[in-house]
Design a protein around this motif. Structure first.
Motif, PDB file in Angstrom:
ATOM      1  N   ILE A   1       0.810  -1.164  -0.089  1.00  0.00           N
ATOM      2  CA  ILE A   1       0.081   0.143   0.149  1.00  0.00           C
ATOM      3  C   ILE A   1       0.977   1.282   0.064  1.00  0.00           C
ATOM      4  CG2 ILE A   1      -1.680   1.497   1.364  1.00  0.00           C
ATOM      5  CD1 ILE A   1      -2.792  -0.906  -0.004  1.00  0.00           C
ATOM      6  N   VAL A   2       1.930   1.370   0.667  1.00  0.00           N
ATOM      7  CA  VAL A   2       2.627   2.577   0.863  1.00  0.00           C
ATOM      8  C   VAL A   2       3.437   2.636  -0.302  1.00  0.00           C
ATOM      9  CG1 VAL A   2       5.078   3.277   1.936  1.00  0.00           C
ATOM     10  CG2 VAL A   2       3.273   2.455   3.507  1.00  0.00           C
ATOM     11  N   ILE A   3       4.112   1.413  -1.171  1.00  0.00           N
ATOM     12  CA  ILE A   3       4.681   1.639  -2.586  1.00  0.00           C
ATOM     13  C   ILE A   3       3.846   2.169  -3.429  1.00  0.00           C
ATOM     14  CG2 ILE A   3       5.923   0.263  -4.211  1.00  0.00           C
ATOM     15  CD1 ILE A   3       6.886  -1.399  -1.692  1.00  0.00           C
ATOM     16  N   VAL A   4       2.565   1.608  -3.583  1.00  0.00           N
ATOM     17  CA  VAL A   4       1.637   1.882  -4.704  1.00  0.00           C
ATOM     18  C   VAL A   4       0.980   3.430  -4.521  1.00  0.00           C
ATOM     19  CG1 VAL A   4      -0.527   1.045  -3.771  1.00  0.00           C
ATOM     20  CG2 VAL A   4      -0.140   1.038  -6.070  1.00  0.00           C
ATOM     21  N   ASN A   5       0.908   3.945  -3.309  1.00  0.00           N
ATOM     22  CA  ASN A   5       0.750   5.327  -3.085  1.00  0.00           C
ATOM     23  C   ASN A   5       1.874   6.287  -3.395  1.00  0.00           C
ATOM     24  OD1 ASN A   5      -2.316   5.694  -2.077  1.00  0.00           O
ATOM     25  ND2 ASN A   5      -1.558   3.903  -0.906  1.00  0.00           N
ATOM     26  N   ILE A   6       3.060   5.948  -3.049  1.00  0.00           N
ATOM     27  CA  ILE A   6       4.220   6.574  -3.687  1.00  0.00           C
ATOM     28  C   ILE A   6       4.216   6.584  -5.037  1.00  0.00           C
ATOM     29  CG2 ILE A   6       6.844   6.710  -3.862  1.00  0.00           C
ATOM     30  CD1 ILE A   6       6.504   5.616  -0.754  1.00  0.00           C
ATOM     31  N   VAL A   7       4.064   5.610  -5.743  1.00  0.00           N
ATOM     32  CA  VAL A   7       3.835   5.566  -7.169  1.00  0.00           C
ATOM     33  C   VAL A   7       2.992   6.357  -7.784  1.00  0.00           C
ATOM     34  CG1 VAL A   7       3.407   3.825  -9.332  1.00  0.00           C
ATOM     35  CG2 VAL A   7       5.089   3.075  -7.528  1.00  0.00           C
ATOM     36  N   GLY A   8       1.907   6.450  -7.292  1.00  0.00           N
ATOM     37  CA  GLY A   8       0.653   7.250  -7.788  1.00  0.00           C
ATOM     38  C   GLY A   8       1.085   8.852  -7.467  1.00  0.00           C
TER      39      GLY A   8
ATOM     40  N   GLU B   1      -4.323   8.365 -19.016  1.00  0.00           N
ATOM     41  CA  GLU B   1      -5.231   8.792 -17.847  1.00  0.00           C
ATOM     42  C   GLU B   1      -5.717   7.509 -17.227  1.00  0.00           C
ATOM     43  OE1 GLU B   1      -8.322  11.356 -19.090  1.00  0.00           O
ATOM     44  OE2 GLU B   1      -7.111  13.195 -18.910  1.00  0.00           O
ATOM     45  N   ALA B   2      -5.784   6.515 -18.027  1.00  0.00           N
ATOM     46  CA  ALA B   2      -6.339   5.099 -17.719  1.00  0.00           C
ATOM     47  C   ALA B   2      -5.050   4.422 -17.092  1.00  0.00           C
ATOM     48  CB  ALA B   2      -6.549   4.003 -18.978  1.00  0.00           C
ATOM     49  N   SER B   3      -3.713   4.721 -17.021  1.00  0.00           N
ATOM     50  CA  SER B   3      -2.624   4.380 -16.207  1.00  0.00           C
ATOM     51  C   SER B   3      -2.809   5.205 -14.886  1.00  0.00           C
ATOM     52  CB  SER B   3      -1.300   4.573 -16.870  1.00  0.00           C
ATOM     53  OG  SER B   3      -1.270   3.907 -18.115  1.00  0.00           O
ATOM     54  N   LEU B   4      -3.052   6.169 -14.727  1.00  0.00           N
ATOM     55  CA  LEU B   4      -3.283   6.900 -13.566  1.00  0.00           C
ATOM     56  C   LEU B   4      -4.317   6.341 -12.922  1.00  0.00           C
ATOM     57  CD1 LEU B   4      -2.647  10.685 -14.716  1.00  0.00           C
ATOM     58  CD2 LEU B   4      -1.176   9.065 -13.527  1.00  0.00           C
ATOM     59  N   PHE B   5      -5.720   6.143 -13.378  1.00  0.00           N
ATOM     60  CA  PHE B   5      -6.613   5.403 -12.560  1.00  0.00           C
ATOM     61  C   PHE B   5      -6.397   4.101 -12.356  1.00  0.00           C
ATOM     62  CE2 PHE B   5      -9.379   8.977 -14.045  1.00  0.00           C
ATOM     63  CZ  PHE B   5     -10.176   9.156 -12.904  1.00  0.00           C
ATOM     64  N   GLY B   6      -5.480   3.330 -13.185  1.00  0.00           N
ATOM     65  CA  GLY B   6      -5.376   1.957 -12.775  1.00  0.00           C
ATOM     66  C   GLY B   6      -4.452   2.021 -11.475  1.00  0.00           C
ATOM     67  N   VAL B   7      -3.433   2.833 -11.291  1.00  0.00           N
ATOM     68  CA  VAL B   7      -2.652   2.747 -10.060  1.00  0.00           C
ATOM     69  C   VAL B   7      -3.731   2.975  -8.896  1.00  0.00           C
ATOM     70  CG1 VAL B   7      -0.835   3.921  -8.986  1.00  0.00           C
ATOM     71  CG2 VAL B   7      -0.530   3.323 -11.183  1.00  0.00           C
ATOM     72  N   ALA B   8      -4.616   4.020  -8.974  1.00  0.00           N
ATOM     73  CA  ALA B   8      -5.461   4.289  -8.047  1.00  0.00           C
ATOM     74  C   ALA B   8      -6.343   3.025  -7.687  1.00  0.00           C
ATOM     75  CB  ALA B   8      -6.608   5.532  -8.297  1.00  0.00           C
ATOM     76  N   LEU B   9      -6.810   2.393  -8.664  1.00  0.00           N
ATOM     77  CA  LEU B   9      -7.696   1.328  -8.501  1.00  0.00           C
ATOM     78  C   LEU B   9      -6.808   0.015  -7.715  1.00  0.00           C
ATOM     79  CD1 LEU B   9      -9.950   1.161 -11.604  1.00  0.00           C
ATOM     80  CD2 LEU B   9     -10.524   1.424  -9.237  1.00  0.00           C
ATOM     81  N   LEU B  10      -5.630  -0.100  -7.847  1.00  0.00           N
ATOM     82  CA  LEU B  10      -4.631  -0.972  -7.225  1.00  0.00           C
ATOM     83  C   LEU B  10      -4.234  -0.655  -5.947  1.00  0.00           C
ATOM     84  CD1 LEU B  10      -2.452  -1.985 -10.373  1.00  0.00           C
ATOM     85  CD2 LEU B  10      -4.156  -3.310  -9.448  1.00  0.00           C
ATOM     86  N   GLY B  11      -5.007   0.371  -5.277  1.00  0.00           N
ATOM     87  CA  GLY B  11      -4.696   0.661  -3.872  1.00  0.00           C
ATOM     88  C   GLY B  11      -3.940   2.173  -3.660  1.00  0.00           C
ATOM     89  N   GLY B  12      -3.396   2.943  -5.057  1.00  0.00           N
ATOM     90  CA  GLY B  12      -2.966   3.905  -4.798  1.00  0.00           C
ATOM     91  C   GLY B  12      -3.809   5.208  -4.950  1.00  0.00           C
ATOM     92  N   ALA B  13      -5.064   5.083  -4.645  1.00  0.00           N
ATOM     93  CA  ALA B  13      -5.946   6.530  -4.673  1.00  0.00           C
ATOM     94  C   ALA B  13      -5.469   7.617  -3.735  1.00  0.00           C
ATOM     95  CB  ALA B  13      -7.409   6.096  -4.572  1.00  0.00           C
TER      96      ALA B  13
ATOM     97  N   THR C   1      -4.391  11.268  -5.351  1.00  0.00           N
ATOM     98  CA  THR C   1      -4.931  12.315  -5.006  1.00  0.00           C
ATOM     99  C   THR C   1      -4.392  13.374  -4.520  1.00  0.00           C
ATOM    100  OG1 THR C   1      -7.205  10.939  -4.563  1.00  0.00           O
ATOM    101  CG2 THR C   1      -7.197  13.193  -3.387  1.00  0.00           C
ATOM    102  N   LEU C   2      -3.384  12.881  -3.690  1.00  0.00           N
ATOM    103  CA  LEU C   2      -2.405  14.005  -2.760  1.00  0.00           C
ATOM    104  C   LEU C   2      -1.530  14.601  -3.963  1.00  0.00           C
ATOM    105  CD1 LEU C   2      -1.439  12.011   0.341  1.00  0.00           C
ATOM    106  CD2 LEU C   2      -3.149  14.048   0.274  1.00  0.00           C
ATOM    107  N   GLY C   3      -1.247  13.684  -5.020  1.00  0.00           N
ATOM    108  CA  GLY C   3      -0.309  14.357  -6.024  1.00  0.00           C
ATOM    109  C   GLY C   3      -1.098  15.159  -6.936  1.00  0.00           C
ATOM    110  N   MET C   4      -2.477  14.796  -7.116  1.00  0.00           N
ATOM    111  CA  MET C   4      -3.236  15.753  -7.804  1.00  0.00           C
ATOM    112  C   MET C   4      -3.508  16.930  -7.339  1.00  0.00           C
ATOM    113  SD  MET C   4      -7.106  14.689  -9.239  1.00  0.00           S
ATOM    114  CE  MET C   4      -7.747  15.068  -7.598  1.00  0.00           C
ATOM    115  N   ARG C   5      -3.474  17.036  -5.918  1.00  0.00           N
ATOM    116  CA  ARG C   5      -3.700  18.218  -5.213  1.00  0.00           C
ATOM    117  C   ARG C   5      -2.214  19.027  -5.162  1.00  0.00           C
ATOM    118  NH1 ARG C   5      -8.958  18.768  -5.558  1.00  0.00           N
ATOM    119  NH2 ARG C   5      -9.953  17.004  -4.416  1.00  0.00           N
ATOM    120  N   HIS C   6      -1.140  18.355  -4.696  1.00  0.00           N
ATOM    121  CA  HIS C   6       0.074  19.094  -4.697  1.00  0.00           C
ATOM    122  C   HIS C   6       0.670  19.577  -5.859  1.00  0.00           C
ATOM    123  CE1 HIS C   6       4.089  19.500  -2.790  1.00  0.00           C
ATOM    124  NE2 HIS C   6       4.539  18.866  -4.039  1.00  0.00           N
ATOM    125  N   PHE C   7       0.514  18.821  -7.136  1.00  0.00           N
ATOM    126  CA  PHE C   7       1.109  19.327  -8.139  1.00  0.00           C
ATOM    127  C   PHE C   7       0.015  20.377  -9.048  1.00  0.00           C
ATOM    128  CE2 PHE C   7       3.603  15.294  -7.455  1.00  0.00           C
ATOM    129  CZ  PHE C   7       4.835  15.841  -7.296  1.00  0.00           C
TER     130      PHE C   7
END
Length: 89
Positions: A8-15, A35-47, A51-57
């Motif tokens: 979970i930590v790794i997939v969220n860092i990747v997202g 965009e499908a890859s970004l949503f894919g990472v989110a669906l694999l547990g990196g939401a 989300t934090l990356g979307m807000r931060h950047f």
């Protein structure tokens, strides 16, 4: 359990990183991460990371499906985790 937490930590860092990389590529006009890859990472547990990356950047915040979709995926993942946790108790 430790392996799951590490995943979970790794997939969220990747997202989070993918959002930053895509933002940098967007500024430069370079090849973008689909965009499908970004949503894919989110669906694999990196939401949360996405989300934090979307807000931060400040990236993809004008797209309603990112603005509302990523947090909804995160909420769904939290509900699923609490449900699975309650089953294991």
């Amino acid at each position: 359990m430790k392996l799951f937490i590490a995943y979970i930590v790794i997939v969220n860092i990747v997202g989070f990183v993918l959002m930053g990389v895509d933002k940098k590529r967007a500024i430069r006009g370079a090849w973008r991460i689909p965009e499908a890859s970004l949503f894919g990472v989110a669906l694999l547990g990196g939401a949360l990371g996405c989300t934090l990356g979307m807000r931060h950047f400040r990236h993809k915040t004008k797209h309603w499906y990112f603005k509302y979709g990523m947090p909804l995926i995160f909420i769904a993942e939290c509900v699923l985790l609490f449900w699975l946790y309650s089953l294991l108790q």
